[in-house]
Design an enzyme around this catalytic site. Structure first.
Site, PDB file in Angstrom:
ATOM      1  N   ARG A   1       0.965  -1.207  -0.024  1.00 32.21           N
ATOM      2  CA  ARG A   1      -0.093  -0.037   0.156  1.00 32.21           C
ATOM      3  C   ARG A   1       0.915   1.431  -0.116  1.00 32.21           C
ATOM      4  O   ARG A   1       0.465   2.263  -0.594  1.00 32.21           O
ATOM      5  CB  ARG A   1      -0.937   0.006   1.312  1.00 32.21           C
ATOM      6  CG  ARG A   1      -2.115  -0.889   1.012  1.00 32.21           C
ATOM      7  CD  ARG A   1      -1.973  -2.142   0.649  1.00 32.21           C
ATOM      8  NE  ARG A   1      -3.065  -2.907   0.441  1.00 32.21           N
ATOM      9  CZ  ARG A   1      -3.545  -3.819   1.604  1.00 32.21           C
ATOM     10  NH1 ARG A   1      -3.037  -3.807   2.790  1.00 32.21           N
ATOM     11  NH2 ARG A   1      -5.087  -4.315   1.350  1.00 32.21           N
TER      12      ARG A   1
ATOM     13  N   ASP B   1       0.242  -7.309  -2.979  1.00 33.22           N
ATOM     14  CA  ASP B   1      -1.275  -6.824  -2.460  1.00 33.22           C
ATOM     15  C   ASP B   1      -2.007  -6.215  -3.951  1.00 33.22           C
ATOM     16  O   ASP B   1      -1.168  -5.931  -4.792  1.00 33.22           O
ATOM     17  CB  ASP B   1      -1.432  -5.831  -1.201  1.00 33.22           C
ATOM     18  CG  ASP B   1      -2.821  -6.494  -0.540  1.00 33.22           C
ATOM     19  OD1 ASP B   1      -3.810  -6.152  -0.989  1.00 33.22           O
ATOM     20  OD2 ASP B   1      -2.637  -6.695   0.806  1.00 33.22           O
TER      21      ASP B   1
ATOM     22  N   HIS C   1      -6.425 -10.271  -2.980  1.00 42.62           N
ATOM     23  CA  HIS C   1      -5.601  -9.225  -2.839  1.00 42.62           C
ATOM     24  C   HIS C   1      -4.513  -9.413  -4.000  1.00 42.62           C
ATOM     25  O   HIS C   1      -3.201  -9.049  -3.621  1.00 42.62           O
ATOM     26  CB  HIS C   1      -4.732  -9.338  -1.486  1.00 42.62           C
ATOM     27  CG  HIS C   1      -5.761  -8.829  -0.360  1.00 42.62           C
ATOM     28  ND1 HIS C   1      -5.851  -7.707   0.298  1.00 42.62           N
ATOM     29  CD2 HIS C   1      -6.569  -9.741   0.311  1.00 42.62           C
ATOM     30  CE1 HIS C   1      -6.677  -7.676   1.294  1.00 42.62           C
ATOM     31  NE2 HIS C   1      -7.117  -8.814   1.413  1.00 42.62           N
TER      32      HIS C   1
ATOM     33  N   ASP D   1      -6.101 -14.354   2.945  1.00 42.49           N
ATOM     34  CA  ASP D   1      -7.305 -13.521   3.714  1.00 42.49           C
ATOM     35  C   ASP D   1      -8.167 -13.090   2.616  1.00 42.49           C
ATOM     36  O   ASP D   1      -7.725 -12.752   1.488  1.00 42.49           O
ATOM     37  CB  ASP D   1      -6.789 -12.484   4.498  1.00 42.49           C
ATOM     38  CG  ASP D   1      -5.729 -11.662   3.877  1.00 42.49           C
ATOM     39  OD1 ASP D   1      -5.213 -12.131   2.860  1.00 42.49           O
ATOM     40  OD2 ASP D   1      -5.809 -10.188   4.049  1.00 42.49           O
ATOM     41  N   GLU D   2      -9.360 -12.683   2.937  1.00 41.03           N
ATOM     42  CA  GLU D   2     -10.263 -12.090   2.182  1.00 41.03           C
ATOM     43  C   GLU D   2     -10.585 -12.305   0.780  1.00 41.03           C
ATOM     44  O   GLU D   2     -10.576 -11.267  -0.268  1.00 41.03           O
ATOM     45  CB  GLU D   2     -10.234 -10.528   2.363  1.00 41.03           C
ATOM     46  CG  GLU D   2     -10.051 -10.128   4.015  1.00 41.03           C
ATOM     47  CD  GLU D   2      -9.587  -8.819   4.376  1.00 41.03           C
ATOM     48  OE1 GLU D   2     -10.088  -7.957   5.021  1.00 41.03           O
ATOM     49  OE2 GLU D   2      -8.773  -8.116   3.508  1.00 41.03           O
TER      50      GLU D   2
ATOM     51  N   TRP E   1      -5.831 -13.755  12.694  1.00 41.07           N
ATOM     52  CA  TRP E   1      -5.945 -12.331  12.853  1.00 41.07           C
ATOM     53  C   TRP E   1      -7.425 -11.712  13.233  1.00 41.07           C
ATOM     54  O   TRP E   1      -7.519 -10.734  13.726  1.00 41.07           O
ATOM     55  CB  TRP E   1      -5.425 -11.882  11.504  1.00 41.07           C
ATOM     56  CG  TRP E   1      -6.559 -11.785  10.284  1.00 41.07           C
ATOM     57  CD1 TRP E   1      -6.718 -13.081   9.465  1.00 41.07           C
ATOM     58  CD2 TRP E   1      -7.304 -11.046   9.796  1.00 41.07           C
ATOM     59  NE1 TRP E   1      -7.493 -12.729   8.498  1.00 41.07           N
ATOM     60  CE2 TRP E   1      -8.295 -11.557   8.680  1.00 41.07           C
ATOM     61  CE3 TRP E   1      -7.834  -9.502  10.182  1.00 41.07           C
ATOM     62  CZ2 TRP E   1      -9.007 -11.112   7.888  1.00 41.07           C
ATOM     63  CZ3 TRP E   1      -8.864  -9.015   9.214  1.00 41.07           C
ATOM     64  CH2 TRP E   1      -9.397  -9.436   8.141  1.00 41.07           C
TER      65      TRP E   1
ATOM     66  N   TYR F   1      -3.199  -5.074  16.293  1.00 44.51           N
ATOM     67  CA  TYR F   1      -3.545  -4.314  14.670  1.00 44.51           C
ATOM     68  C   TYR F   1      -3.080  -2.771  15.022  1.00 44.51           C
ATOM     69  O   TYR F   1      -3.614  -1.922  15.311  1.00 44.51           O
ATOM     70  CB  TYR F   1      -4.776  -4.473  14.271  1.00 44.51           C
ATOM     71  CG  TYR F   1      -4.785  -5.477  13.030  1.00 44.51           C
ATOM     72  CD1 TYR F   1      -4.223  -6.769  13.448  1.00 44.51           C
ATOM     73  CD2 TYR F   1      -5.242  -5.497  11.890  1.00 44.51           C
ATOM     74  CE1 TYR F   1      -4.323  -7.882  12.456  1.00 44.51           C
ATOM     75  CE2 TYR F   1      -5.279  -6.253  11.083  1.00 44.51           C
ATOM     76  CZ  TYR F   1      -4.838  -7.695  11.125  1.00 44.51           C
ATOM     77  OH  TYR F   1      -4.659  -8.607  10.480  1.00 44.51           O
TER      78      TYR F   1
ATOM     79  N   ASP G   1      -2.099  -0.631  12.972  1.00 39.71           N
ATOM     80  CA  ASP G   1      -2.621   0.537  12.006  1.00 39.71           C
ATOM     81  C   ASP G   1      -3.753   1.213  12.500  1.00 39.71           C
ATOM     82  O   ASP G   1      -3.922   2.106  11.743  1.00 39.71           O
ATOM     83  CB  ASP G   1      -2.772  -0.070  10.819  1.00 39.71           C
ATOM     84  CG  ASP G   1      -3.880  -1.332  10.572  1.00 39.71           C
ATOM     85  OD1 ASP G   1      -3.805  -2.060  11.702  1.00 39.71           O
ATOM     86  OD2 ASP G   1      -4.576  -1.491   9.745  1.00 39.71           O
TER      87      ASP G   1
ATOM     88  N   TRP H   1      -0.413  -2.595   8.726  1.00 37.84           N
ATOM     89  CA  TRP H   1      -0.760  -2.358   7.234  1.00 37.84           C
ATOM     90  C   TRP H   1      -0.508  -0.738   6.829  1.00 37.84           C
ATOM     91  O   TRP H   1      -0.772   0.196   7.799  1.00 37.84           O
ATOM     92  CB  TRP H   1      -2.270  -2.644   7.214  1.00 37.84           C
ATOM     93  CG  TRP H   1      -2.581  -4.118   7.752  1.00 37.84           C
ATOM     94  CD1 TRP H   1      -2.794  -4.441   9.014  1.00 37.84           C
ATOM     95  CD2 TRP H   1      -2.467  -5.251   6.928  1.00 37.84           C
ATOM     96  NE1 TRP H   1      -3.022  -5.867   8.858  1.00 37.84           N
ATOM     97  CE2 TRP H   1      -2.467  -6.167   7.358  1.00 37.84           C
ATOM     98  CE3 TRP H   1      -1.798  -5.506   5.714  1.00 37.84           C
ATOM     99  CZ2 TRP H   1      -2.461  -7.669   7.361  1.00 37.84           C
ATOM    100  CZ3 TRP H   1      -1.786  -6.907   5.141  1.00 37.84           C
ATOM    101  CH2 TRP H   1      -1.996  -7.872   6.196  1.00 37.84           C
TER     102      TRP H   1
ATOM    103  N   GLU I   1      -2.202   1.063   4.355  1.00 38.39           N
ATOM    104  CA  GLU I   1      -3.186   1.972   3.611  1.00 38.39           C
ATOM    105  C   GLU I   1      -3.137   3.231   3.988  1.00 38.39           C
ATOM    106  O   GLU I   1      -3.151   4.247   3.229  1.00 38.39           O
ATOM    107  CB  GLU I   1      -4.455   1.513   3.901  1.00 38.39           C
ATOM    108  CG  GLU I   1      -5.116   0.200   3.164  1.00 38.39           C
ATOM    109  CD  GLU I   1      -4.721  -1.019   4.121  1.00 38.39           C
ATOM    110  OE1 GLU I   1      -3.904  -0.985   4.941  1.00 38.39           O
ATOM    111  OE2 GLU I   1      -5.425  -2.123   3.884  1.00 38.39           O
TER     112      GLU I   1
HETATM  113  C1  ACM Z   1      -5.956  -9.026   7.229  1.00 40.09           C
HETATM  114  O1  ACM Z   1      -5.677  -8.030   8.231  1.00 40.09           O
HETATM  115  N1  ACM Z   1      -6.612  -8.935   6.239  1.00 40.09           N
HETATM  116  C2  ACM Z   1      -5.097 -10.256   7.273  1.00 40.09           C
END
Ligand code: ACM
Length: 619
Positions: A157, A186, A261, A336-337, A403, A428, A430, A474, A476
């Site tokens: 990011r 990502d 991602h 993930d996601e 997570w 986390y 961030d 992270w 972002e």
């Molecule tokens: C994550 O925070 N998507 C692993």
């Protein structure tokens, strides 16, 4: 007589207990005893160590000198730094003993990782906790509670240069972290050179430049617009960073995040998606609708097609080159996601599922993870992934990074898989760490206090499956290294204590006192980290029709002052003792913490109209 013995024992007990507390080391060591010795900083130190260990000491020569410890080659120097390598079971590979005497400082360790950690402690005890500029004698025995003590940095990011990554690694090594999880790919950029797939970095490492809020108001690329923002690490640079980290007792775990991602990879190789349409590297434009509770819909395809054999050929090349570059045991596949909508809409994918008896998209994801696990193990590595890799059935031998809370980790540990705990709720970094009036709004908040409550081993779980814990940054909302440090510390100090120190030694008041000392160290190094922990915590509620404010903080012996009549300095306002009523009118609450009469942390200024928006139900 007996009475005297009891009294003497009590005196000795108090002496050692009080002395045992008097250090500023983070993470707290297993045992610390202050002695009467004083090591005078009045001349150079002769270094007694093997040539290999001399290199480790060399890494810290400048920092040691800054603390008054000049290492000299003069064999006649009156003082010495002795480093003894002795196999001691209790110390493990990363533990050490450190003794400061009148004339010598001795570090004993089984392996170089232990020496490194002992030297880090030496640096901490020689910066500030000195008597008259000299070092108070002590005896320390120390070793980690967990073998995985990690920090993750997202370089997709925001692209951090090699030099910045090294600075990040250097700082984390001071807190005895031993695992750097490098989130290399990502939707917003592919950052690692893969020689057999050159477009990954020729195309995937670059995006158009946008300001504005990530995922909200950043415009999509215009037709023909040149991507100018980005960067990647060449394989030579990766090897350099790996060696840099290894010299600091840090193993790098590379992450290539698949099958979701993957927009940057698909910008380079769109044929690996179901729609095979041209894609772009996302500059942070809105790419998904988020419905809460982890539910979302992707507006742009960012998943690899698990029904296409070419995807596994791609994965084989990527994992093959990663395995050559990173000597550590683990490769992280993300996982993930991953949005299933495009798989569900694809005729080819549906036909593939039917043919292979795959009943739903979760099982299809699991099929993908199992294929990737085979590829990774064929390269001699162990697969680790985010807890979504549990869905539809976990691959044999895979480790799980939990997570979404601790539950994925609990499920995996119960099945006998290794686990790293990295829950949003505690780790986390961030997330916002202070009052919203003075911080950039980020999706959620996580205070230093909450981070300090992190406990990697849930009740009823066999600790042998918990490799350790990790905090994740992270990027972002983290567009620079100074901000990365601001977000990382002091919360990473709390995480370091959760994964290194003994559980029984967890003590907030001791921790926060030591953190204050470390604040000064960061100030001296000109690294601005968050002091949000100093600031009042504001709770607003309604009582009858009155707007009430409660102020708290977690700084021992401090006081909170405030005004509610538009006057300042707050120092001359009220000293908080109990919740108070905010009168009607165009007023602002001004509040700040004071310690020994001195303001600490920022002064918070919140208009009444904003306070009204914060009303919570009274507890
Ligand atoms: C994550 O925070 N998507 C692993």
């Amino acid at each position: 007589m007996k009475g005297h013995i009891i009294t003497l024992n009590l005196v000795l007990f108090l002496f050692f207990t009080l002395n045992a507390q008097r250090h500023n080391i983070i993470p707290a060591p297993v045992s610390f005893v202050q002695t009467d010795a004083v090591f005078l900083l009045d001349g150079p130190l002769m270094l007694n160590a093997s040539p290999e260990i001399k290199e480790t000491v060399g890494l810290m020569r400048q920092k040691l000198a800054a603390n008054g410890l000049y290492i000299s080659d003069d064999q006649k120097a009156k003082k010495s730094l002795n480093i003894e390598m002795v196999k001691k079971e209790a110390l493990g590979s990363e533990g050490y003993q450190l003794k400061v005497d009148n004339k010598s400082i001795t570090i004993i360790a089984s392996e170089s990782g232990g020496v490194f950690n002992g030297l880090q402690t030496l640096l901490q005890i020689t910066s500030g906790s000195t008597v008259g500029g000299n070092i108070q004698g002590c005896e320390i025995t120390d070793y980690p509670r967990f073998k995985w003590r990690g920090l993750m940095l997202d370089v997709s990011r925001h692209f951090f240069t090699v030099d910045e990554v090294k600075q990040y690694i250097d700082k984390m090594s001071e807190y005895k972290f031993n695992t750097f999880h490098w989130h290399l790919t990502d939707d917003e950029g592919w950052r690692v050179e893969i020689k057999s797939l050159p477009k990954l970095t020729e195309v995937g490492a670059w995006r158009v430049e946008r300001a504005g809020k990530f995922g909200e108001d950043r415009a999509f690329p215009l037709p023909g617009e040149k991507p100018t923002y980005g960067g990647f690490y060449t394989q030579e640079q990766i090897k350099d960073v790996v060696a840099y980290a290894a010299a600091r007792n840090i193993t790098i775990v590379p992450e290539v995040d698949v099958p979701g991602h993957s927009m940057a990879a698909l910008a380079a190789y769109p044929e690996l998606s179901t729609k095979k349409e041209p894609k772009f590297v996302n500059p942070g434009s809105k790419f998904a609708e988020w419905y809460g509770n982890g539910k979302f819909e992707m507006l742009i395809e960012n998943t690899l097609n698990p029904a296409d054999e070419k995807v596994y050929e791609f994965m084989d090349k990527v994992m093959g080159e990663l395995a050559m570059l990173f000597p550590g045991k683990y490769i992280h596949m993300g996982g993930d996601e991953s949005y299933k909508g495009f798989w569900e809409k694809s005729k080819d994918v549906q036909a593939f599922m039917k043919k292979n008896n795959i009943k739903d998209a979760h099982e299809l994801q699991s099929y993908f993870v199992k294929r990737v696990e085979k590829i990774v193990s064929s390269k001699g590595k162990t697969l680790i992934g985010w807890d979504e890799i549990l869905e539809g059935g976990l691959a044999d031998g895979a480790a799980v990074m939990s997570w979404r809370g601790l539950k994925g980790g609990i499920e995996a540990a119960k099945m006998g898989h290794d686990v790293v705990m990295s829950p949003t709720t505690y780790a986390y970094i961030d997330y916002t760490q202070g009052d919203p009036s003075v911080e950039n709004p980020i999706y959620a908040s996580l205070s230093l206090e909450k981070t300090y409550e992190f406990e990697p081993v849930p009740d009823g779980i066999d600790a042998k499956y918990i490799l350790g814990g990790q905090a994740n940054l992270w990027s972002e909302m983290v567009p620079s290294l100074p901000f990365a440090f601001y977000m990382t510390y002091p919360r990473a100090m709390a995480i370091s204590e959760a994964v290194w120190s003994q559980k029984k030694d967890r003590d907030w008041n001791s921790f926060v006192r030591r953190v204050m000392f470390h604040f000064d160290e960061f100030d001296e190094d000109n690294i601005a980290i968050s002091k949000a922990v100093y600031e009042p915590i504001i709770t607003v509620y309604k009582e009858d029709l009155n707007l009430m404010v409660k102020l708290e903080n977690n700084i021992p012996d401090s006081e909170i002052r405030y005004t509610i009549d538009n006057t300042y300095p707050v120092y001359f306002g009220n000293t908080y003792s109990a919740p108070f009523k905010v009168p009607e009118g165009l007023l602002s609450l001004r509040t700040q913490t004071f310690l020994n009469g001195k303001a600490i942390g920022r002064s918070l200024i919140i208009p009444r109209s904003e306070l009204v928006k914060r009303v919570v139900a009274k507890k």
